[in-house]
Design a protein around this motif. Structure first.
Motif, PDB file in Angstrom:
ATOM      1  N   THR A   1      37.673  -6.296 -58.670  1.00  0.00           N
ATOM      2  CA  THR A   1      36.393  -6.211 -58.680  1.00  0.00           C
ATOM      3  C   THR A   1      35.508  -6.989 -59.222  1.00  0.00           C
ATOM      4  O   THR A   1      35.826  -7.050 -60.603  1.00  0.00           O
ATOM      5  N   TYR A   2      34.638  -7.668 -58.824  1.00  0.00           N
ATOM      6  CA  TYR A   2      33.761  -8.382 -59.919  1.00  0.00           C
ATOM      7  C   TYR A   2      32.405  -8.503 -59.284  1.00  0.00           C
ATOM      8  O   TYR A   2      32.265  -8.419 -57.931  1.00  0.00           O
ATOM      9  N   PHE A   3      31.466  -8.228 -60.148  1.00  0.00           N
ATOM     10  CA  PHE A   3      29.927  -8.040 -59.547  1.00  0.00           C
ATOM     11  C   PHE A   3      29.249  -9.316 -60.707  1.00  0.00           C
ATOM     12  O   PHE A   3      29.227  -9.196 -61.785  1.00  0.00           O
TER      13      PHE A   3
ATOM     14  N   ALA B   1      26.953 -15.395 -55.935  1.00  0.00           N
ATOM     15  CA  ALA B   1      27.522 -14.043 -56.184  1.00  0.00           C
ATOM     16  C   ALA B   1      28.249 -13.500 -54.854  1.00  0.00           C
ATOM     17  O   ALA B   1      29.270 -12.792 -55.141  1.00  0.00           O
ATOM     18  N   LYS B   2      27.452 -13.761 -53.833  1.00  0.00           N
ATOM     19  CA  LYS B   2      28.281 -13.086 -52.602  1.00  0.00           C
ATOM     20  C   LYS B   2      29.730 -13.695 -52.521  1.00  0.00           C
ATOM     21  O   LYS B   2      30.549 -12.820 -52.260  1.00  0.00           O
ATOM     22  N   LEU B   3      29.778 -14.949 -52.533  1.00  0.00           N
ATOM     23  CA  LEU B   3      31.115 -15.411 -52.301  1.00  0.00           C
ATOM     24  C   LEU B   3      31.883 -15.019 -53.376  1.00  0.00           C
ATOM     25  O   LEU B   3      33.126 -14.781 -52.949  1.00  0.00           O
ATOM     26  N   ALA B   4      31.531 -15.152 -54.573  1.00  0.00           N
ATOM     27  CA  ALA B   4      32.277 -14.578 -55.835  1.00  0.00           C
ATOM     28  C   ALA B   4      32.810 -13.251 -55.585  1.00  0.00           C
ATOM     29  O   ALA B   4      34.061 -12.897 -55.870  1.00  0.00           O
TER      30      ALA B   4
ATOM     31  N   TRP C   1      32.589 -18.414 -60.292  1.00  0.00           N
ATOM     32  CA  TRP C   1      34.080 -18.728 -59.561  1.00  0.00           C
ATOM     33  C   TRP C   1      35.206 -18.337 -60.474  1.00  0.00           C
ATOM     34  O   TRP C   1      35.946 -17.869 -60.262  1.00  0.00           O
ATOM     35  N   ASN C   2      34.909 -18.896 -61.838  1.00  0.00           N
ATOM     36  CA  ASN C   2      36.070 -18.498 -62.871  1.00  0.00           C
ATOM     37  C   ASN C   2      36.161 -17.128 -63.196  1.00  0.00           C
ATOM     38  O   ASN C   2      37.338 -16.666 -63.412  1.00  0.00           O
ATOM     39  N   ALA C   3      35.080 -16.349 -63.249  1.00  0.00           N
ATOM     40  CA  ALA C   3      35.232 -15.006 -63.615  1.00  0.00           C
ATOM     41  C   ALA C   3      35.874 -14.150 -62.247  1.00  0.00           C
ATOM     42  O   ALA C   3      36.618 -13.230 -62.653  1.00  0.00           O
TER      43      ALA C   3
END
Length: 274
Positions: free
Chosen positions: A3-5, A46-49, A116-118
């Motif tokens: 999970t990432y936000f 952010a949506k893509l990530a 992208w990296n996160a």
């Protein structure tokens, strides 16, 4: 599932209040980089990530990449994610409009690259290496090479790499021994490079390698190193793809946490010279 936000609110604060976006928009070519546009870019990134890249992080690391007879195959889901990445124009955010880029400030690119990296470092290393190769070519390549290569590298249709390290050299570039032999209007390269991030893959039709090597009369040390452009597939004058070049991945290294990023041992010139 990972999970990432993306912290877009914090990013906007840094960009607008600390980095001085208003000053950037006064520079020629950056007039359209308004706070509203930047907010929209960050929200879509952010949506893509969050929704595409982050879910692939763990599964890609568990599965890793595969080296088969035809080359390196990316982990499941990576090719589709990369196609979505390219179709969204994310690879060319700060690219020159003359080569198909959007011409936004590097400040905006930096924020998206952080996402992208996160979300998925294995994935992010591919456009990161391409950005470095693209900038080197833009700054130092001939007009002919720029015309042939930059539009596809800026869009992300092709990806780029940097080939520096060799088995006997490590981080000491003065010990580089890859050789470049002149032949008519080009060179043929021979040698091996290690730890080449995204050195081969099936995400794109071509991989453009920038390779450190020495000409026959080059002096010892770093002053004798030159930089050569070596594509996986040779490129015709009209940017269409020609025959397969004499360069291949011969093995894959394993780096903890980024198994879905192919860290390749690259061999140049096993037959006629790359």
């Amino acid at each position: 599932m990972t999970t990432y936000f993306a912290p877009t609110r914090d990013m906007r604060f840094v960009i607008e209040e600390l980095a001085g976006l208003d000053q950037l928009t006064r520079l020629p070519g950056y007039e359209d980089a308004t706070p509203d546009l930047v907010e929209a870019v960050l929200d879509e990134a952010a949506k893509l990530a969050n929704e595409v890249l982050a879910p692939l992080n763990k599964t890609g690391d568990v599965q890793g990449v595969r080296l088969e007879a035809g080359g390196v195959l990316a982990a499941d889901g990576f090719k589709a994610a990369y196609q979505q990445f390219v179709e969204g124009g994310w690879n060319g955010i700060s690219g020159a409009p003359d080569h198909g880029g959007q011409g936004l400030p590097e400040l905006v690119l930096t924020a998206t690259m952080e996402m992208w990296n996160a979300a998925n470092m294995s994935f992010a290393l591919c456009p990161l290496l391409n950005a470095g190769a693209t900038e080197a070519l833009k700054q130092h390549g001939s007009d002919a090479l720029k015309t042939q290569y930059l539009p596809n590298m800026v869009s992300g249709a092709w990806t780029g790499t940097m080939n520096l390290t060799e088995p006997q050299a490590g981080s000491d570039l003065s010990a580089v021994r890859a050789k470049a032999v002149p032949e008519a209007d080009h060179y043929r390269l021979y040698g091996q490079k290690i730890f080449i991030t995204w050195g081969d893959h099936d995400l794109t039709d071509n991989v453009v390698h920038l390779v450190l090597a020495r000409t026959p009369d080059a002096p010892e040390g770093v002053k004798g190193i030159s930089l050569f452009l070596v594509p996986k597939f040779l490129v015709n004058a009209d940017s269409s793809l020609g025959q397969r070049n004499d360069v291949q991945c011969v093995s894959i290294e394993h780096k903890l946490g980024i198994h879905a990023s192919p860290t390749c041992v690259m061999s140049f010139g096993d037959q006629d010279g790359a």
